[in-house]
Motif scaffolding. Sequence first.
Motif, short mmCIF file in Angstrom:
data_model
loop_
_atom_site.label_atom_id
_atom_site.label_comp_id
_atom_site.label_asym_id
_atom_site.label_seq_id
_atom_site.Cartn_x
_atom_site.Cartn_y
_atom_site.Cartn_z
N ASP A 179 0.81 -1.21 0.00
CA ASP A 179 0.00 0.00 0.00
C ASP A 179 0.85 1.27 0.00
O ASP A 179 0.43 2.30 -0.52
N ARG A 180 2.02 1.20 0.63
CA ARG A 180 2.90 2.37 0.63
C ARG A 180 4.35 1.94 0.57
O ARG A 180 4.76 0.98 1.24
N LEU A 181 5.11 2.65 -0.25
CA LEU A 181 6.56 2.46 -0.33
C LEU A 181 7.21 3.66 0.35
O LEU A 181 7.03 4.80 -0.07
N PHE A 182 7.99 3.38 1.39
CA PHE A 182 8.61 4.43 2.18
C PHE A 182 9.99 4.78 1.63
O PHE A 182 10.75 3.91 1.21
N THR A 183 10.32 6.07 1.69
CA THR A 183 11.65 6.54 1.36
C THR A 183 12.35 7.00 2.64
O THR A 183 11.70 7.26 3.67
N ASP A 184 13.66 7.08 2.58
CA ASP A 184 14.44 7.51 3.74
C ASP A 184 13.97 8.88 4.22
O ASP A 184 13.86 9.82 3.42
N GLY A 185 13.66 8.98 5.51
CA GLY A 185 13.21 10.24 6.07
C GLY A 185 11.72 10.45 6.07
O GLY A 185 11.23 11.43 6.67
N ASP A 186 10.96 9.59 5.41
CA ASP A 186 9.50 9.70 5.41
C ASP A 186 8.96 9.67 6.84
O ASP A 186 9.48 8.96 7.71
N GLU A 187 7.89 10.42 7.07
CA GLU A 187 7.17 10.35 8.33
C GLU A 187 5.74 9.88 8.07
O GLU A 187 5.19 10.10 6.99
N PHE A 188 5.17 9.20 9.06
CA PHE A 188 3.80 8.71 8.94
C PHE A 188 3.18 8.70 10.33
O PHE A 188 3.87 8.70 11.34
N ARG A 189 1.87 8.68 10.37
CA ARG A 189 1.15 8.76 11.64
C ARG A 189 0.60 7.40 12.04
O ARG A 189 0.16 6.60 11.22
#
Length: 289
Positions: free
Chosen positions: A124-134
């Motif tokens: 559902d989501r691909l994270f990159t370095d430094g991404d923030e999420f709740r």
Amino acid sequence: MTQAVPQVHPIFDEATWTWTYVVHAGPGSACAIVDPVLDYDAKAGRTRHASADKVIDYVRANALKVEWILETHAHADHLTAAPYLKAQLGGRTGIGEHIAAVQKVFKGIFNLEAGFATDGSQFDRLFTDGDEFRIGALTGKVLHVPGHTPADIAYQIGNAVFVGDTLFMPDVGTARCDFPGGDARTLYRSVRKLLSLPPDTRLFMCHDYPPSDRPVACESSVAEQKARNIHVHDGVSEDQFVDMRTRRDATLAMPVLILPAVQVNIRAGEMPPKEGNGTSYLKIPVDAL
């Protein structure tokens, strides 16, 4: 606004020596599940859900709402239970964006179907370095920590960091780097990135393989790792680490579940498409690895 302090509930899977975590801000809050395990009997090719059901029981007992089902990487030692948990509890699946590189390599190794996508779109989501999420009142941050595989990431949630296979408990050391795309020099730099965090940062392992004189454990700290990790304590140079890791990796057998696990985990936990008889099949590449 002061961030809520994360509560971390660990669940240990004895068959694969894997820690799964439920991270939340207290009963009734939102939560994330990190690195869930699907029980897989390699002799029979049969799946079960005993480990994942422990996660479900804890989530429901504490009235938690699942926001995320997070993978630190495409594991080679266990199959993920993400689809089962998502069907039971909801939530979105997430992994590092470099899973696409891992998919490309293993699509070739397993000669997967032409329609198998190698862009990470199964998640559902691909994270990159430094991404923030709740996660409700909690904020998560993504740290790209390659070396074990190109796609490894760690999740920093408050003062807790879920390190995947980058680090183990101090008396066990670090992860191997001889899988496709792995690199010992890169792993050393990823470890130092983690150990640059504040000394009291809590580090949660994905696995523990304890010596016979202690029980399994899941939590360490930056200070403890810097002082005592047998492979990368302060004072170990990059060249020393690379030499040790390369020689050690040459002696290691492949994980028992690597062939089924990788095929499933690069699909975000889904089994290969069913064939005409209604059954899914996993491939065993003969003399290919």
